[in-house]
Design a protein around this motif. Sequence first.
Motif, PDB file in Angstrom:
ATOM      1  N   ILE A 164       0.796  -1.274  -0.060  1.00 10.52           N
ATOM      2  CA  ILE A 164       0.259  -0.439  -0.267  1.00 10.52           C
ATOM      3  C   ILE A 164       0.498   1.545  -0.063  1.00 10.52           C
ATOM      4  O   ILE A 164       2.061   1.147   0.464  1.00 10.52           O
ATOM      5  CB  ILE A 164      -1.243  -0.048   1.153  1.00 10.52           C
ATOM      6  CG1 ILE A 164      -0.121  -0.004   2.552  1.00 10.52           C
ATOM      7  CG2 ILE A 164      -1.441  -1.138   1.775  1.00 10.52           C
ATOM      8  CD1 ILE A 164      -0.820   0.301   4.158  1.00 10.52           C
ATOM      9  N   ARG A 165       0.312   2.231   0.015  1.00 11.19           N
ATOM     10  CA  ARG A 165       1.198   3.590  -0.720  1.00 11.19           C
ATOM     11  C   ARG A 165      -0.146   4.444  -0.306  1.00 11.19           C
ATOM     12  O   ARG A 165      -0.841   4.686  -0.614  1.00 11.19           O
ATOM     13  CB  ARG A 165       1.823   3.969  -2.537  1.00 11.19           C
ATOM     14  CG  ARG A 165       2.509   2.779  -2.134  1.00 11.19           C
ATOM     15  CD  ARG A 165       3.344   3.184  -3.819  1.00 11.19           C
ATOM     16  NE  ARG A 165       4.275   1.961  -3.449  1.00 11.19           N
ATOM     17  CZ  ARG A 165       5.431   1.646  -3.415  1.00 11.19           C
ATOM     18  NH1 ARG A 165       5.934   2.366  -2.075  1.00 11.19           N
ATOM     19  NH2 ARG A 165       6.087   0.675  -3.552  1.00 11.19           N
ATOM     20  N   GLY A 166       0.639   5.449   0.309  1.00  9.34           N
ATOM     21  CA  GLY A 166       0.034   6.723   1.414  1.00  9.34           C
ATOM     22  C   GLY A 166       0.513   8.105   1.906  1.00  9.34           C
ATOM     23  O   GLY A 166       1.912   7.601   1.392  1.00  9.34           O
ATOM     24  N   VAL A 167       0.472   8.349   2.205  1.00  8.69           N
ATOM     25  CA  VAL A 167       0.558   9.906   3.275  1.00  8.69           C
ATOM     26  C   VAL A 167       0.530   9.944   5.252  1.00  8.69           C
ATOM     27  O   VAL A 167      -0.221   9.788   5.012  1.00  8.69           O
ATOM     28  CB  VAL A 167       0.362  11.410   2.848  1.00  8.69           C
ATOM     29  CG1 VAL A 167       1.141  11.113   1.158  1.00  8.69           C
ATOM     30  CG2 VAL A 167      -0.869  11.548   2.210  1.00  8.69           C
ATOM     31  N   TRP A 168       1.173  10.763   5.780  1.00 10.93           N
ATOM     32  CA  TRP A 168       1.136  10.668   7.084  1.00 10.93           C
ATOM     33  C   TRP A 168       1.750  11.824   7.284  1.00 10.93           C
ATOM     34  O   TRP A 168       2.280  13.191   6.965  1.00 10.93           O
ATOM     35  CB  TRP A 168       1.676  10.147   7.594  1.00 10.93           C
ATOM     36  CG  TRP A 168       3.244   9.239   7.796  1.00 10.93           C
ATOM     37  CD1 TRP A 168       4.023   8.514   6.918  1.00 10.93           C
ATOM     38  CD2 TRP A 168       4.752   9.979   8.782  1.00 10.93           C
ATOM     39  NE1 TRP A 168       5.058   8.903   7.233  1.00 10.93           N
ATOM     40  CE2 TRP A 168       5.279   9.497   7.896  1.00 10.93           C
ATOM     41  CE3 TRP A 168       4.565  11.170   9.263  1.00 10.93           C
ATOM     42  CZ2 TRP A 168       6.647   9.698   9.070  1.00 10.93           C
ATOM     43  CZ3 TRP A 168       5.192  11.536   9.972  1.00 10.93           C
ATOM     44  CH2 TRP A 168       6.751  11.342   9.330  1.00 10.93           C
TER      45      TRP A 168
END
Length: 323
Positions: free
Chosen positions: A252-256
Amino acid sequence: MKPLRSLSAAALVSSLAAAAIPAIAADAECVVPSKPGGAMDLTCKLARKALQAKPDAPRLKLSYLPGGIGAVAWHTMISQRRADPNTLVAFSSGSLLNLAQGKFGKATAGDVRWVAALGADFGMIAVRADSPYHSLADLVEALRSDPQKVLIGMSGTIGSQDWIKMALLARRAGVDPKQLRFVALEGGGEEFTAMQANFVQVISGDTSEAALYADAGKVRVLAVLAEHRLAGVLSKVPTAREQGYDVVWPVIRGVWVGPGVSDADYKRWVQAFDRVEAAPGFAQMRSEAGLFPFSLTGDALTTYIKQAVADYNRQARQFNLVR
């Protein structure tokens, strides 16, 4: 994986017009915790493309903070910019695996605020287009014959997700993973550069990165580590499972954002990505980035990530990577 909300392209402008984000500065930042050219880079670029559809939406600039396979960016944000409401940081399943193994020190999944997952990716095994290995069977035979003669490029060191992908494959093929020769590199872009220069003969990476090069005829992808064949550029590449090796590795790929970001600012980011991912046009953008449907934001994403870290910890113990 949970199904994603579908989206499409031109209407993104009008949908983002309603998605005003007043507390987010006009010039926000997305930190890529690796060198340019890899999938972390693609994650921030996808976020920027999705958010920039309207002039008064945040203009997301990219910055690069490689080192320690994400550890430098993690600790820099936690120690120096923990309350910065205008900075996102890209993450992947590899980041979660590092947390699970203690590679970020005493850091835990609860140390940051998880904003959004933008899509899913899968592991893959690739060689140069002129490689003598034309299938996974060819590569496995070479590894069985003399694993010391095959240099494998990977992002990270022993225990990274690229390492575990190859270790799982080797184990399925009856090869001791400890006999494999790995070259530790910093991010997917550096992996492909090293392979093109013939410093390594094989790379363990991700499909979103491979799609950038396979279409240009520079690499030959031997297998995708997905349950089924993928759509798009890699549609003709068989899965490892098809070739007799039951290895599946989703990413999975995302941002924080930092842990000190206020509830109000955090919620505005979450709402911004909720709207973006539900807007016409995003599905196409995600596909163009080489990613597949997987959308979670806010609390739902946080719950998913904490469970994923626990699962990775159990898997790492199988290879004696954590105590």
